[in-house]
Design a protein around this motif. Structure first.
Motif, PDB file in Angstrom:
ATOM      1  N   ASN A 290       0.831  -1.214   0.000  1.00  0.00           N
ATOM      2  CA  ASN A 290       0.000   0.000   0.000  1.00  0.00           C
ATOM      3  C   ASN A 290       0.860   1.257   0.000  1.00  0.00           C
ATOM      4  O   ASN A 290       0.545   2.242  -0.670  1.00  0.00           O
ATOM      5  N   ALA A 291       1.962   1.221   0.768  1.00  0.00           N
ATOM      6  CA  ALA A 291       2.864   2.373   0.801  1.00  0.00           C
ATOM      7  C   ALA A 291       3.533   2.572  -0.556  1.00  0.00           C
ATOM      8  O   ALA A 291       3.684   3.714  -1.026  1.00  0.00           O
ATOM      9  N   PHE A 292       3.920   1.483  -1.200  1.00  0.00           N
ATOM     10  CA  PHE A 292       4.546   1.600  -2.521  1.00  0.00           C
ATOM     11  C   PHE A 292       3.598   2.264  -3.514  1.00  0.00           C
ATOM     12  O   PHE A 292       3.990   3.164  -4.264  1.00  0.00           O
ATOM     13  N   ASN A 293       2.333   1.840  -3.484  1.00  0.00           N
ATOM     14  CA  ASN A 293       1.357   2.355  -4.442  1.00  0.00           C
ATOM     15  C   ASN A 293       0.982   3.808  -4.168  1.00  0.00           C
ATOM     16  O   ASN A 293       1.014   4.658  -5.067  1.00  0.00           O
ATOM     17  N   MET A 294       0.603   4.081  -2.918  1.00  0.00           N
ATOM     18  CA  MET A 294       0.033   5.397  -2.587  1.00  0.00           C
ATOM     19  C   MET A 294       1.038   6.405  -2.047  1.00  0.00           C
ATOM     20  O   MET A 294       0.830   7.616  -2.171  1.00  0.00           O
ATOM     21  N   ALA A 295       2.131   5.931  -1.425  1.00  0.00           N
ATOM     22  CA  ALA A 295       3.105   6.850  -0.833  1.00  0.00           C
ATOM     23  C   ALA A 295       4.356   7.012  -1.689  1.00  0.00           C
ATOM     24  O   ALA A 295       5.173   7.891  -1.418  1.00  0.00           O
ATOM     25  N   PHE A 296       4.503   6.185  -2.708  1.00  0.00           N
ATOM     26  CA  PHE A 296       5.670   6.311  -3.589  1.00  0.00           C
ATOM     27  C   PHE A 296       5.263   6.551  -5.040  1.00  0.00           C
ATOM     28  O   PHE A 296       5.562   7.606  -5.605  1.00  0.00           O
ATOM     29  N   VAL A 297       4.566   5.597  -5.640  1.00  0.00           N
ATOM     30  CA  VAL A 297       4.194   5.743  -7.049  1.00  0.00           C
ATOM     31  C   VAL A 297       3.347   6.993  -7.278  1.00  0.00           C
ATOM     32  O   VAL A 297       3.639   7.806  -8.158  1.00  0.00           O
ATOM     33  N   MET A 298       2.308   7.163  -6.471  1.00  0.00           N
ATOM     34  CA  MET A 298       1.394   8.281  -6.682  1.00  0.00           C
ATOM     35  C   MET A 298       2.072   9.643  -6.576  1.00  0.00           C
ATOM     36  O   MET A 298       1.977  10.455  -7.506  1.00  0.00           O
ATOM     37  N   PRO A 299       2.768   9.964  -5.479  1.00  0.00           N
ATOM     38  CA  PRO A 299       3.366  11.300  -5.397  1.00  0.00           C
ATOM     39  C   PRO A 299       4.489  11.532  -6.394  1.00  0.00           C
ATOM     40  O   PRO A 299       4.614  12.640  -6.933  1.00  0.00           O
ATOM     41  N   PHE A 300       5.302  10.506  -6.675  1.00  0.00           N
ATOM     42  CA  PHE A 300       6.422  10.717  -7.591  1.00  0.00           C
ATOM     43  C   PHE A 300       5.951  10.846  -9.038  1.00  0.00           C
ATOM     44  O   PHE A 300       6.428  11.724  -9.777  1.00  0.00           O
ATOM     45  N   VAL A 301       5.025   9.989  -9.448  1.00  0.00           N
ATOM     46  CA  VAL A 301       4.490  10.104 -10.812  1.00  0.00           C
ATOM     47  C   VAL A 301       3.699  11.404 -10.953  1.00  0.00           C
ATOM     48  O   VAL A 301       3.875  12.152 -11.918  1.00  0.00           O
ATOM     49  N   GLY A 302       2.824  11.669  -9.987  1.00  0.00           N
ATOM     50  CA  GLY A 302       2.003  12.874 -10.046  1.00  0.00           C
ATOM     51  C   GLY A 302       2.834  14.143 -10.056  1.00  0.00           C
ATOM     52  O   GLY A 302       2.540  15.083 -10.814  1.00  0.00           O
ATOM     53  N   TYR A 303       3.887  14.177  -9.218  1.00  0.00           N
ATOM     54  CA  TYR A 303       4.732  15.372  -9.151  1.00  0.00           C
ATOM     55  C   TYR A 303       5.521  15.563 -10.446  1.00  0.00           C
ATOM     56  O   TYR A 303       5.683  16.697 -10.927  1.00  0.00           O
ATOM     57  N   ALA A 304       5.995  14.463 -11.033  1.00  0.00           N
ATOM     58  CA  ALA A 304       6.737  14.554 -12.298  1.00  0.00           C
ATOM     59  C   ALA A 304       5.833  15.110 -13.401  1.00  0.00           C
ATOM     60  O   ALA A 304       6.260  15.962 -14.200  1.00  0.00           O
ATOM     61  N   ILE A 305       4.592  14.644 -13.447  1.00  0.00           N
ATOM     62  CA  ILE A 305       3.644  15.141 -14.443  1.00  0.00           C
ATOM     63  C   ILE A 305       3.329  16.613 -14.187  1.00  0.00           C
ATOM     64  O   ILE A 305       3.258  17.431 -15.118  1.00  0.00           O
TER      65      ILE A 305
ATOM     66  N   TYR B 208      -4.545  13.522 -11.353  1.00  0.00           N
ATOM     67  CA  TYR B 208      -5.277  12.507 -12.122  1.00  0.00           C
ATOM     68  C   TYR B 208      -4.359  11.341 -12.507  1.00  0.00           C
ATOM     69  O   TYR B 208      -4.680  10.172 -12.258  1.00  0.00           O
ATOM     70  N   VAL B 209      -3.238  11.657 -13.108  1.00  0.00           N
ATOM     71  CA  VAL B 209      -2.330  10.609 -13.571  1.00  0.00           C
ATOM     72  C   VAL B 209      -1.730   9.850 -12.387  1.00  0.00           C
ATOM     73  O   VAL B 209      -1.545   8.626 -12.442  1.00  0.00           O
ATOM     74  N   GLY B 210      -1.429  10.561 -11.305  1.00  0.00           N
ATOM     75  CA  GLY B 210      -0.814   9.929 -10.142  1.00  0.00           C
ATOM     76  C   GLY B 210      -1.673   8.819  -9.561  1.00  0.00           C
ATOM     77  O   GLY B 210      -1.181   7.713  -9.287  1.00  0.00           O
ATOM     78  N   ILE B 211      -2.963   9.070  -9.368  1.00  0.00           N
ATOM     79  CA  ILE B 211      -3.817   8.057  -8.750  1.00  0.00           C
ATOM     80  C   ILE B 211      -4.096   6.906  -9.716  1.00  0.00           C
ATOM     81  O   ILE B 211      -4.198   5.744  -9.297  1.00  0.00           O
ATOM     82  N   VAL B 212      -4.187   7.195 -11.015  1.00  0.00           N
ATOM     83  CA  VAL B 212      -4.385   6.119 -11.994  1.00  0.00           C
ATOM     84  C   VAL B 212      -3.147   5.224 -12.046  1.00  0.00           C
ATOM     85  O   VAL B 212      -3.258   3.989 -12.131  1.00  0.00           O
ATOM     86  N   ALA B 213      -1.961   5.831 -11.973  1.00  0.00           N
ATOM     87  CA  ALA B 213      -0.727   5.043 -11.966  1.00  0.00           C
ATOM     88  C   ALA B 213      -0.657   4.142 -10.743  1.00  0.00           C
ATOM     89  O   ALA B 213      -0.281   2.962 -10.835  1.00  0.00           O
ATOM     90  N   ALA B 214      -1.041   4.676  -9.591  1.00  0.00           N
ATOM     91  CA  ALA B 214      -1.031   3.877  -8.362  1.00  0.00           C
ATOM     92  C   ALA B 214      -2.032   2.729  -8.463  1.00  0.00           C
ATOM     93  O   ALA B 214      -1.758   1.608  -8.029  1.00  0.00           O
ATOM     94  N   ALA B 215      -3.211   3.001  -9.030  1.00  0.00           N
ATOM     95  CA  ALA B 215      -4.227   1.961  -9.191  1.00  0.00           C
ATOM     96  C   ALA B 215      -3.731   0.871 -10.142  1.00  0.00           C
ATOM     97  O   ALA B 215      -3.993  -0.320  -9.918  1.00  0.00           O
ATOM     98  N   PHE B 216      -3.027   1.264 -11.183  1.00  0.00           N
ATOM     99  CA  PHE B 216      -2.489   0.280 -12.131  1.00  0.00           C
ATOM    100  C   PHE B 216      -1.488  -0.652 -11.439  1.00  0.00           C
ATOM    101  O   PHE B 216      -1.538  -1.878 -11.621  1.00  0.00           O
ATOM    102  N   ILE B 217      -0.607  -0.096 -10.642  1.00  0.00           N
ATOM    103  CA  ILE B 217       0.364  -0.922  -9.929  1.00  0.00           C
ATOM    104  C   ILE B 217      -0.342  -1.859  -8.955  1.00  0.00           C
ATOM    105  O   ILE B 217       0.003  -3.048  -8.839  1.00  0.00           O
ATOM    106  N   ALA B 218      -1.353  -1.350  -8.254  1.00  0.00           N
ATOM    107  CA  ALA B 218      -2.124  -2.199  -7.337  1.00  0.00           C
ATOM    108  C   ALA B 218      -2.799  -3.331  -8.097  1.00  0.00           C
ATOM    109  O   ALA B 218      -2.863  -4.471  -7.611  1.00  0.00           O
ATOM    110  N   SER B 219      -3.302  -3.046  -9.294  1.00  0.00           N
ATOM    111  CA  SER B 219      -3.969  -4.085 -10.087  1.00  0.00           C
ATOM    112  C   SER B 219      -2.992  -5.190 -10.490  1.00  0.00           C
ATOM    113  O   SER B 219      -3.379  -6.355 -10.578  1.00  0.00           O
ATOM    114  N   ILE B 220      -1.740  -4.828 -10.725  1.00  0.00           N
ATOM    115  CA  ILE B 220      -0.712  -5.830 -11.034  1.00  0.00           C
ATOM    116  C   ILE B 220      -0.475  -6.720  -9.820  1.00  0.00           C
ATOM    117  O   ILE B 220      -0.377  -7.956  -9.938  1.00  0.00           O
TER     118      ILE B 220
END
Length: 328
Positions: free
Chosen positions: A109-124, A147-159
């Motif tokens: 959960n931390a990887f998805n929401m505390a790492f992927v989401m903020p880093f992807v979202g901030y880069a965008i 928008y992109v940050g939460i979708v990216a996190a959801a995609f990783i969670a789906s994997i």
């Protein structure tokens, strides 16, 4: 988006926890060097914001629910590394005290929401902001980043969900953990969050605009500021969220991938072994409820308690950092 226990194998949870260890280590080092003692309490305020916004469940077509996280917003305000620490603490409090997200699944959960989401979202956000000049461009960038940050996190969670039945089955061919493969988990998670992403984007842009107007010294710009930060508007925002949080009770149904044992059985026709013999952690205030107290009142009490714990944790850290600084 919180993955409960028993949906992921212990080995998957261990791998995700191991992956997060160097990320947390790097984040702590960056916060120590890049964030002054005056701004450390802001990690608590932002962590409390994330905790509270995740209590605002919204209904999704198909009978499920979902929520915003605020990951990109916190990255914009404090930087992505600070967001990792802030959101990780919020997720830990949710899991330990309220049963929202698994104990073993905390690393995932931390990887998805505390790492992927903020880093992807901030880069965008940074990319779009550099393309679109002016305040309007910044708000558009904040929306797209959220928008992109939460979708990216959801995609990783789906994997993480989807690989479970591929890797772990019993003798009869039934899944031991999450029963849905990638062909189901990816569209289910991603399509839901393509809708939720609109809410995440609106929240990101709106709160960013509010903070920029009311307390601009909060905003992270890769250069640490020494001016005193006005936190009153942020506390006012948290107070409003606490009062309004019972709106999250209006959304009925479970989020995808967060069903209980009977819910899984009704969907797939059997109970995966992990649900019968796996971890069964009982939180003090499971589902943000307080035994013997009205549901709405219990939800508000849980909101106050969770937000207060997170803020206090970072105030303690700030005082420790202040003492260490004064002794050197």
């Amino acid at each position: 988006m919180h993955i409960p226990d028993n949906y992921l194998s212990p080995s998957t949870c261990a791998v995700m926890g191991i992956i997060m260890l160097p990320i947390w280590t790097r984040a702590v080092k960056k916060v120590k060097t890049d964030v002054s003692k005056k701004k450390i309490p802001l990690l608590g305020v932002c962590g409390a914001f994330s905790f509270l916004i995740m209590m605002f469940n919204v209904p999704i077509p198909g009978g499920t629910t979902a929520h915003a996280v605020g990951g990109t917003l916190i990255a914009i305000l404090l930087g992505p590394y600070a967001a990792t620490i802030s959101i990780s603490i919020a997720l830990l409090i949710q899991a330990l005290f309220f049963g929202d997200g698994g104990i073993l699944a905390f690393g995932a959960n931390a990887f998805n929401m505390a790492f992927v989401m903020p880093f992807v979202g901030y880069a965008i956000f940074k990319f779009v902001k550099n393309k679109l000049k002016g305040a309007r461009g910044e708000y558009i960038a904040a929306f797209i980043g959220g928008y992109v940050g939460i979708v990216a996190a959801a995609f990783i969670a789906s994997i993480e969900f989807g690989i479970q039945p591929m890797l772990f089955k019993d003798a009869s061919g039934h899944a031991l953990y999450c029963p849905y493969g990638l062909s189901v988990s990816i569209p289910a998670m991603v399509l839901v969050h393509l809708l939720v992403g609109i809410l995440e984007g609106v929240v990101t842009a709106a709160v960013y605009a509010y903070v920029k107007k009311m307390s601009p010294d909060v905003i992270y710009d890769d250069v640490e500021k020494t001016k005193k930060v006005n936190r009153k508007p942020l506390y006012g925002l948290l107070a409003a969220m606490v009062v309004l949080c019972p709106l999250g009770l209006l959304a009925s149904g479970d989020a995808w991938g967060e069903w209980d044992t009977e819910g899984v059985k009704s969907l797939v026709g059997y109970i995966p072994q992990a649900f019968e013999h796996g971890i069964n952690y009982s939180a003090i205030a499971a589902d943000y409820s307080v035994p013997g107290i009205n549901e709405v009142v219990g939800y508000i009490i849980s909101a106050i308690a969770g937000a207060a714990i997170i803020i206090i944790i970072f105030k303690i850290v700030s005082s420790i950092k202040k003492n260490n600084t004064s002794n050197t």
